[in-house]
Design a protein around this motif. Structure first.
Motif, PDB file in Angstrom:
ATOM      1  N   SER A  82     -16.055 -11.529 -12.059  1.00 42.08           N
ATOM      2  CA  SER A  82     -15.884 -11.975 -10.678  1.00 42.08           C
ATOM      3  C   SER A  82     -15.287 -10.857  -9.840  1.00 42.08           C
ATOM      4  O   SER A  82     -14.438 -10.104 -10.313  1.00 42.08           O
ATOM      5  N   MET A  83     -15.768 -10.803  -8.598  1.00 40.04           N
ATOM      6  CA  MET A  83     -15.293  -9.787  -7.665  1.00 40.04           C
ATOM      7  C   MET A  83     -15.001 -10.454  -6.327  1.00 40.04           C
ATOM      8  O   MET A  83     -15.572 -11.491  -5.998  1.00 40.04           O
ATOM      9  N   ALA A  84     -14.116  -9.852  -5.577  1.00 42.82           N
ATOM     10  CA  ALA A  84     -13.849 -10.280  -4.209  1.00 42.82           C
ATOM     11  C   ALA A  84     -14.328  -9.167  -3.282  1.00 42.82           C
ATOM     12  O   ALA A  84     -14.127  -7.984  -3.567  1.00 42.82           O
ATOM     13  N   PHE A  85     -14.967  -9.570  -2.198  1.00 38.55           N
ATOM     14  CA  PHE A  85     -15.351  -8.630  -1.152  1.00 38.55           C
ATOM     15  C   PHE A  85     -14.347  -8.818  -0.022  1.00 38.55           C
ATOM     16  O   PHE A  85     -14.282  -9.877   0.597  1.00 38.55           O
ATOM     17  N   ARG A  86     -13.535  -7.806   0.189  1.00 36.39           N
ATOM     18  CA  ARG A  86     -12.530  -7.838   1.241  1.00 36.39           C
ATOM     19  C   ARG A  86     -13.191  -7.445   2.557  1.00 36.39           C
ATOM     20  O   ARG A  86     -13.468  -6.269   2.791  1.00 36.39           O
ATOM     21  N   ARG A  87     -13.465  -8.434   3.370  1.00 34.92           N
ATOM     22  CA  ARG A  87     -14.177  -8.163   4.625  1.00 34.92           C
ATOM     23  C   ARG A  87     -13.421  -7.196   5.524  1.00 34.92           C
ATOM     24  O   ARG A  87     -14.022  -6.353   6.166  1.00 34.92           O
ATOM     25  N   SER A  88     -12.108  -7.340   5.581  1.00 39.37           N
ATOM     26  CA  SER A  88     -11.325  -6.483   6.475  1.00 39.37           C
ATOM     27  C   SER A  88     -11.401  -5.023   6.068  1.00 39.37           C
ATOM     28  O   SER A  88     -11.281  -4.130   6.901  1.00 39.37           O
ATOM     29  N   GLU A  89     -11.612  -4.766   4.783  1.00 40.37           N
ATOM     30  CA  GLU A  89     -11.686  -3.396   4.279  1.00 40.37           C
ATOM     31  C   GLU A  89     -13.103  -2.948   3.973  1.00 40.37           C
ATOM     32  O   GLU A  89     -13.352  -1.768   3.768  1.00 40.37           O
ATOM     33  N   GLY A  90     -14.021  -3.916   3.872  1.00 40.66           N
ATOM     34  CA  GLY A  90     -15.402  -3.595   3.512  1.00 40.66           C
ATOM     35  C   GLY A  90     -15.518  -3.074   2.089  1.00 40.66           C
ATOM     36  O   GLY A  90     -16.348  -2.223   1.811  1.00 40.66           O
ATOM     37  N   SER A  91     -14.677  -3.603   1.189  1.00 36.31           N
ATOM     38  CA  SER A  91     -14.683  -3.093  -0.179  1.00 36.31           C
ATOM     39  C   SER A  91     -14.622  -4.240  -1.194  1.00 36.31           C
ATOM     40  O   SER A  91     -14.214  -5.355  -0.872  1.00 36.31           O
ATOM     41  N   PHE A  92     -15.023  -3.923  -2.412  1.00 38.04           N
ATOM     42  CA  PHE A  92     -15.013  -4.877  -3.509  1.00 38.04           C
ATOM     43  C   PHE A  92     -13.863  -4.585  -4.451  1.00 38.04           C
ATOM     44  O   PHE A  92     -13.449  -3.438  -4.598  1.00 38.04           O
ATOM     45  N   MET A  93     -13.391  -5.639  -5.122  1.00 40.06           N
ATOM     46  CA  MET A  93     -12.434  -5.456  -6.203  1.00 40.06           C
ATOM     47  C   MET A  93     -12.721  -6.489  -7.283  1.00 40.06           C
ATOM     48  O   MET A  93     -13.110  -7.619  -6.990  1.00 40.06           O
ATOM     49  N   VAL A  94     -12.584  -6.083  -8.527  1.00 36.32           N
ATOM     50  CA  VAL A  94     -12.735  -7.000  -9.648  1.00 36.32           C
ATOM     51  C   VAL A  94     -11.502  -7.888  -9.674  1.00 36.32           C
ATOM     52  O   VAL A  94     -10.380  -7.414  -9.491  1.00 36.32           O
ATOM     53  N   ILE A  95     -11.721  -9.191  -9.863  1.00 39.32           N
ATOM     54  CA  ILE A  95     -10.611 -10.144  -9.919  1.00 39.32           C
ATOM     55  C   ILE A  95     -10.670 -10.904 -11.244  1.00 39.32           C
ATOM     56  O   ILE A  95     -11.706 -10.929 -11.918  1.00 39.32           O
ATOM     57  N   ASP A  96      -9.567 -11.527 -11.608  1.00 36.77           N
ATOM     58  CA  ASP A  96      -9.573 -12.397 -12.785  1.00 36.77           C
ATOM     59  C   ASP A  96     -10.457 -13.604 -12.497  1.00 36.77           C
ATOM     60  O   ASP A  96     -10.487 -14.110 -11.372  1.00 36.77           O
ATOM     61  N   VAL A  97     -11.132 -14.083 -13.513  1.00 36.16           N
ATOM     62  CA  VAL A  97     -12.129 -15.139 -13.324  1.00 36.16           C
ATOM     63  C   VAL A  97     -11.558 -16.549 -13.371  1.00 36.16           C
ATOM     64  O   VAL A  97     -12.293 -17.514 -13.188  1.00 36.16           O
ATOM     65  N   ALA A  98     -10.266 -16.696 -13.589  1.00 35.11           N
ATOM     66  CA  ALA A  98      -9.676 -18.023 -13.790  1.00 35.11           C
ATOM     67  C   ALA A  98     -10.115 -19.036 -12.732  1.00 35.11           C
ATOM     68  O   ALA A  98     -10.490 -20.157 -13.056  1.00 35.11           O
ATOM     69  N   VAL A 132     -26.577  -3.157  -5.170  1.00 37.77           N
ATOM     70  CA  VAL A 132     -27.988  -3.562  -5.107  1.00 37.77           C
ATOM     71  C   VAL A 132     -28.124  -4.871  -4.331  1.00 37.77           C
ATOM     72  O   VAL A 132     -29.008  -5.014  -3.478  1.00 37.77           O
ATOM     73  N   ILE A 133     -27.253  -5.827  -4.610  1.00 38.95           N
ATOM     74  CA  ILE A 133     -27.301  -7.107  -3.888  1.00 38.95           C
ATOM     75  C   ILE A 133     -27.115  -6.871  -2.399  1.00 38.95           C
ATOM     76  O   ILE A 133     -27.866  -7.391  -1.571  1.00 38.95           O
ATOM     77  N   TRP A 134     -26.119  -6.062  -2.034  1.00 37.88           N
ATOM     78  CA  TRP A 134     -25.842  -5.795  -0.612  1.00 37.88           C
ATOM     79  C   TRP A 134     -27.024  -5.085   0.045  1.00 37.88           C
ATOM     80  O   TRP A 134     -27.282  -5.267   1.219  1.00 37.88           O
ATOM     81  N   LEU A 144     -21.813  -9.833   6.513  1.00 36.94           N
ATOM     82  CA  LEU A 144     -21.516  -8.475   6.974  1.00 36.94           C
ATOM     83  C   LEU A 144     -21.254  -8.439   8.475  1.00 36.94           C
ATOM     84  O   LEU A 144     -20.425  -7.671   8.947  1.00 36.94           O
ATOM     85  N   ALA A 145     -21.940  -9.305   9.235  1.00 38.76           N
ATOM     86  CA  ALA A 145     -21.752  -9.333  10.692  1.00 38.76           C
ATOM     87  C   ALA A 145     -20.386  -9.874  11.067  1.00 38.76           C
ATOM     88  O   ALA A 145     -19.853  -9.540  12.127  1.00 38.76           O
ATOM     89  N   ALA A 146     -19.779 -10.679  10.196  1.00 33.87           N
ATOM     90  CA  ALA A 146     -18.499 -11.301  10.528  1.00 33.87           C
ATOM     91  C   ALA A 146     -17.316 -10.376  10.315  1.00 33.87           C
ATOM     92  O   ALA A 146     -16.190 -10.773  10.556  1.00 33.87           O
TER      93      ALA A 146
END
Length: 147
Positions: A82-98, A132-134, A144-146
């Motif tokens: 699982s990953m989070a896309f931080r909209r404010s930063e425009g970046s991804f980070m791997v997160i714990d899947v819990a 690839v998804i993006w 992405l527009a938001a």
């Protein structure tokens, strides 16, 4: 790398379905899209992307289910990153899947913790997959527009 080699190594996203619902915490419209990412060998990663439309304070979630699919395979053969896309930063980070695994538990039995992914070849595969998804899945345009 020449064009012929790029075609041989191309990874492509194939959008499949989507759903909308009200966000549990704020009531705004939320969207989930899903599809598959395939490489030329036919290996696939199933993906789910979820975000709150017009909710830039919410991170978007990306769930990647890796492992073999098809005849003779079971959810025990696959794992979730699982990953989070931080909209404010425009970046991804791997997160714990819990908090994410219950949403896809029927497709995979094991969820990988952040520490099991970061610094491994799985991390590179995960970041390549979201790139690839993006690039390929047009449905993320409102996400992405938001920003």
């Amino acid at each position: 790398m020449d064009d012929a080699m790029r075609k041989l190594t191309r990874i492509t996203a194939y959008p499949q379905g989507q759903s909308t619902y009200d966000c549990e915490c704020c009531g705004r419209l939320s969207r989930t899209i899903w599809g598959e990412v395939h490489d030329v060998a036919g290996d696939a990663v199933v993906y789910y992307c979820q975000w709150t439309v017009e909710g830039p304070e919410h991170d978007a979630n990306v769930d990647l289910i890796l492992g073999p699919w098809g005849d003779g395979t079971t959810p025990d053969d696959r794992a979730l990153i699982s990953m989070a896309f931080r909209r404010s930063e425009g970046s991804f980070m791997v997160i714990d899947v819990a908090s994410r695994h219950a949403k896809v538990a029927g497709a995979c039995r094991k969820g990988l913790a952040r520490d099991d992914v970061i610094g491994t070849c799985l991390a590179q595969a995960a970041f390549t997959t979201v790139d690839v998804i993006w690039h390929d899945d047009w449905r993320i345009a409102d996400l992405l527009a938001a920003r």
